[in-house]
Write an enzyme that holds these catalytic residues in place. Structure first.
Site, short mmCIF file in Angstrom:
data_model
loop_
_atom_site.label_atom_id
_atom_site.label_comp_id
_atom_site.label_asym_id
_atom_site.label_seq_id
_atom_site.Cartn_x
_atom_site.Cartn_y
_atom_site.Cartn_z
N HIS A 28 0.64 -1.38 0.31
CA HIS A 28 0.25 0.12 0.47
C HIS A 28 0.75 1.36 0.08
O HIS A 28 1.33 1.60 1.07
CB HIS A 28 -0.69 -0.33 1.21
CG HIS A 28 -1.90 -0.47 1.34
ND1 HIS A 28 -1.93 -2.48 1.53
CD2 HIS A 28 -3.47 -1.38 0.70
CE1 HIS A 28 -2.59 -3.42 1.58
NE2 HIS A 28 -3.33 -2.78 1.04
N HIS A 35 -4.85 -6.26 -6.02
CA HIS A 35 -4.33 -6.90 -5.17
C HIS A 35 -6.05 -7.41 -5.42
O HIS A 35 -6.66 -7.12 -4.90
CB HIS A 35 -3.36 -6.96 -3.95
CG HIS A 35 -3.48 -5.84 -3.43
ND1 HIS A 35 -3.53 -4.22 -3.79
CD2 HIS A 35 -4.36 -5.36 -2.19
CE1 HIS A 35 -3.82 -3.09 -2.42
NE2 HIS A 35 -4.33 -4.13 -1.98
N CYS A 70 -12.52 -5.88 6.50
CA CYS A 70 -12.21 -5.80 5.51
C CYS A 70 -10.86 -6.77 6.00
O CYS A 70 -10.59 -6.81 7.00
CB CYS A 70 -12.48 -4.75 4.64
SG CYS A 70 -11.79 -3.59 5.46
N HIS A 72 -7.72 -9.64 3.31
CA HIS A 72 -6.72 -9.47 2.20
C HIS A 72 -6.95 -11.21 2.39
O HIS A 72 -5.89 -11.55 3.55
CB HIS A 72 -5.29 -9.02 1.70
CG HIS A 72 -5.20 -7.64 1.83
ND1 HIS A 72 -5.64 -6.96 3.00
CD2 HIS A 72 -5.26 -6.71 0.78
CE1 HIS A 72 -5.30 -5.28 2.96
NE2 HIS A 72 -5.36 -5.85 1.65
N GLU A 90 -9.81 -9.82 14.09
CA GLU A 90 -10.73 -8.49 14.48
C GLU A 90 -11.63 -7.99 15.36
O GLU A 90 -11.65 -6.15 15.81
CB GLU A 90 -11.05 -7.85 13.05
CG GLU A 90 -9.79 -7.77 12.39
CD GLU A 90 -9.81 -6.11 10.93
OE1 GLU A 90 -10.94 -5.27 10.92
OE2 GLU A 90 -9.48 -6.53 9.77
N TYR A 107 -12.71 -1.98 -6.58
CA TYR A 107 -12.02 -0.21 -6.75
C TYR A 107 -10.63 -0.13 -6.41
O TYR A 107 -10.71 -0.08 -6.34
CB TYR A 107 -13.01 -0.31 -5.66
CG TYR A 107 -12.71 -0.29 -4.14
CD1 TYR A 107 -11.78 1.36 -3.72
CD2 TYR A 107 -13.09 -1.44 -3.41
CE1 TYR A 107 -11.38 0.64 -2.69
CE2 TYR A 107 -11.44 -1.91 -2.20
CZ TYR A 107 -11.21 -0.84 -1.50
OH TYR A 107 -10.10 -0.94 -0.58
N GLU A 117 -5.54 2.51 -2.53
CA GLU A 117 -6.39 0.85 -2.41
C GLU A 117 -6.78 0.69 -3.57
O GLU A 117 -7.10 1.68 -4.85
CB GLU A 117 -7.57 1.15 -1.46
CG GLU A 117 -6.79 0.85 0.07
CD GLU A 117 -6.75 0.25 1.14
OE1 GLU A 117 -6.23 -0.84 -0.24
OE2 GLU A 117 -6.36 -0.32 1.81
N GLU A 119 -8.18 -2.83 -5.40
CA GLU A 119 -8.50 -3.74 -4.84
C GLU A 119 -9.13 -4.88 -5.67
O GLU A 119 -10.55 -3.90 -6.55
CB GLU A 119 -8.81 -3.82 -3.89
CG GLU A 119 -7.35 -3.67 -2.54
CD GLU A 119 -8.59 -3.07 -1.41
OE1 GLU A 119 -6.88 -3.89 -0.31
OE2 GLU A 119 -9.26 -3.52 -0.92
N TRP A 164 -14.61 2.60 -0.35
CA TRP A 164 -15.00 1.34 -0.41
C TRP A 164 -16.47 1.57 -0.04
O TRP A 164 -17.47 0.05 -0.66
CB TRP A 164 -14.25 0.41 -0.10
CG TRP A 164 -14.06 0.07 1.27
CD1 TRP A 164 -14.77 -0.66 2.24
CD2 TRP A 164 -12.81 0.94 1.84
NE1 TRP A 164 -13.83 -0.63 3.28
CE2 TRP A 164 -12.56 0.11 3.49
CE3 TRP A 164 -11.28 1.39 1.30
CZ2 TRP A 164 -11.98 1.09 3.95
CZ3 TRP A 164 -11.36 2.35 2.47
CH2 TRP A 164 -10.58 1.62 3.65
#
Length: 188
Positions: A28, A35, A70, A72, A90, A107, A117, A119, A164
């Site tokens: 980032h 990604h 959110c 990865h 989280e 986005y 971002e 992604e 997003w």
């Protein structure tokens, strides 16, 4: 689970196919490559959605309100498995049900610091049965909200939430009535 500093993300080519991997801590930047990511909106049995405020120490969009979780997927990890993992890490939550809502969501956005971002970010819905116990390094605050209220916020004051989430809420709004009854009972 590896150290957060050693987490890797899946890089994608312009067609959205895996094309390598990179350290999350290094991907980032002002020129973030495309990604793989995911987003998830967790709902309780009353049809309320969990909205979270990103921790102030986050590299991108610190302190901004967004969806439930959110993240990865790690290389080789299924996106739905990554959703389950991040809900637990989280928010201390276990999903009782998960469904794919927006499989092809993607986005690109730039935050105030210039970090990008970029992604391909499938969007999931999850059913949870209790309040979260968030990791303070990830989540500063949380709130249960009515879905219709979030749709109004995204449409009328988009600067109050992550870019997003604004886009996802707009795309989810027309399909949510068909998806949500699968695993929640909405009370009037």
């Amino acid at each position: 689970m590896s150290s957060p500093a050693l987490e890797r993300v899946v890089l994608l080519d312009s067609s959205g196919r895996p094309a390598g991997e990179a350290l999350k801590s290094e991907v980032h930047t002002g020129e973030t490559p495309l990604h793989l990511a995911f987003s998830c909106y967790a709902f309780d049995a009353d049809g309320r959605v969990l909205f979270t405020r990103r921790a102030l120490g986050k590299r991108t969009w610190p302190g901004v309100w967004t969806g439930s979780v959110c993240g990865h997927p790690a290389p080789g990890e299924d996106s739905q498995e990554a959703v389950v993992r991040r809900l637990d890490q989280e928010l201390g939550l276990t999903a009782n049900a998960i469904t794919m809502a927006l499989p092809e969501f993607a986005y690109r956005a730039v935050d105030a610091s210039g970090v990008v971002e970029n992604e391909v970010c499938p969007v999931y819905l999850a059913r949870v049965d209790r309040d979260p116990t968030p990791d303070p390094d990830e989540v500063a605050e949380w709130q249960w909200a009515q879905w219709d209220d979030l749709v109004r916020v995204a449409a009328t004051t988009p600067w109050l939430i992550s870019p997003w989430a604004v886009l996802q809420i707009a795309e989810l709004a027309p399909v949510l009535p068909d998806l949500l009854p699968e695993f929640v009972t909405i009370c009037p």
